[in-house]
Scaffold this motif. Structure first.
Motif: not given
Length: 302
Positions: A79, A212, A217
């Motif tokens: 992330t 992501s 995410d």
């Protein structure tokens, strides 16, 4: 009440992996600030026995030994908040040259790279070549750190580089790229606290980073938020704060979790009772907190 990656988790990993059907890919969702480097090495090799492709998902922190684990993955999903870190280990030793004393000595973590930096300062930066001076510098170091511990530090430094190389070679063929990654993570980052975000990991180190998308995410962050609450990742442990105005209070803290859909949940728990005890004193009465542990270890839930 921080916990670290340890060899004891390997049996629990096996319990989960054996419940999987034959898998093409296994994803390890990983949050950790570090631990035993050989435990990290063993985790990667164990998982690889059960799949063709290994992926690591990093929601927040994957530092030190956790970063070493990511080196064994074909793909690392990070992330925007996720960070990796240097893999230079520390060796916990007494800062005295004698280790045969009967009294227990205070032990301190010594960075392997800090010792190497001390010697590099003398030879490379200060350009000291006189053998007598170099001997004096080494003897000065051995006054603080036992020579056997210095030998262990040297062995550990070599070990982490060998393990990192072997893990990277499971999915990379470019020798220059492998050398660059190991060099930066083991020494050139400058500090064990250095944080590596996904852009640097991808663009500078050329690690197999995948960003992501919005949906993935969201899923990753929801899982992380759930663990963050359960493990109280943002709370410092303080017996006084936990007790508050209570004289006595039971506790149950989840300190680590290893979970899979088919294998259920293994959790490392500390459970017990905190109680304020009044001590006799000439002036004001003093109170200390007694921690009576009832259980500490792993429990399994389906």
């Amino acid at each position: 009440m921080e916990t670290q990656i340890n060899h004891e988790v390997l049996d629990y990993f096996s319990d989960h992996l054996e419940k999987f059907a034959s898998q093409k890919k296994i994803s390890l969702y990983l949050y950790s600030t570090g631990g035993d480097i050989l435990a990290g090495w063993s985790i990667v090799n164990l998982i690889r026995q059960f799949c063709d492709e290994f992926e690591v998902i990093v929601p927040s922190k994957a530092r030190s030994t956790a970063t070493l684990i990511t080196l064994g993955a074909e793909r690392i999903v990070m992330t925007k908040q996720a960070t990796l870190g240097p893999i230079d280990p520390s060796v916990t030793i007494p800062l005295k040259s004698q280790i045969s004393d009967t009294l227990e000595r205070a032990k301190f973590p010594i960075s392997v790279e800090a010792v190497a930096g001390y010697l590099n300062l003398a030879t490379a930066e200060l350009n000291i070549k006189n053998e007598q001076l170099l001997t004096s510098i080494l003897l000065k170091l051995s006054d603080l750190i036992h020579p056997l511990a210095l030998g262990q530090i040297y062995r550990t430094r070599l070990q982490i580089q060998v393990l990192a190389e072997k893990l990277l070679k499971t999915h990379l063929d470019d020798e220059n790229q492998i050398e660059k990654i190991i060099s930066f993570l083991s020494s050139k980052s400058g500090s064990h606290d250095y944080t590596i975000y996904r852009k640097q990991a991808a663009s500078e180190l050329h690690m197999p980073i995948e960003e992501s998308d919005d949906e993935l995410d969201r899923i990753i962050k929801n899982i992380y938020n759930d663990f963050r609450i359960e493990l109280e990742l943002n709370s410092r442990y303080s017996p006084n704060i936990f007790l508050g105005d209570n004289e006595k209070k039971e506790y149950s803290f989840t300190r680590a979790a290893l979970e899979s859909i088919s294998g259920g949940s293994h959790k490392f728990l500390s459970q017990g009772v905190l109680e304020k005890l009044q001590l006799p004193a000439k002036a004001e009465p003093l109170k200390e907190i007694n921690d009576k542990k009832i259980f500490e270890g792993w429990k399994h839930e389906q």
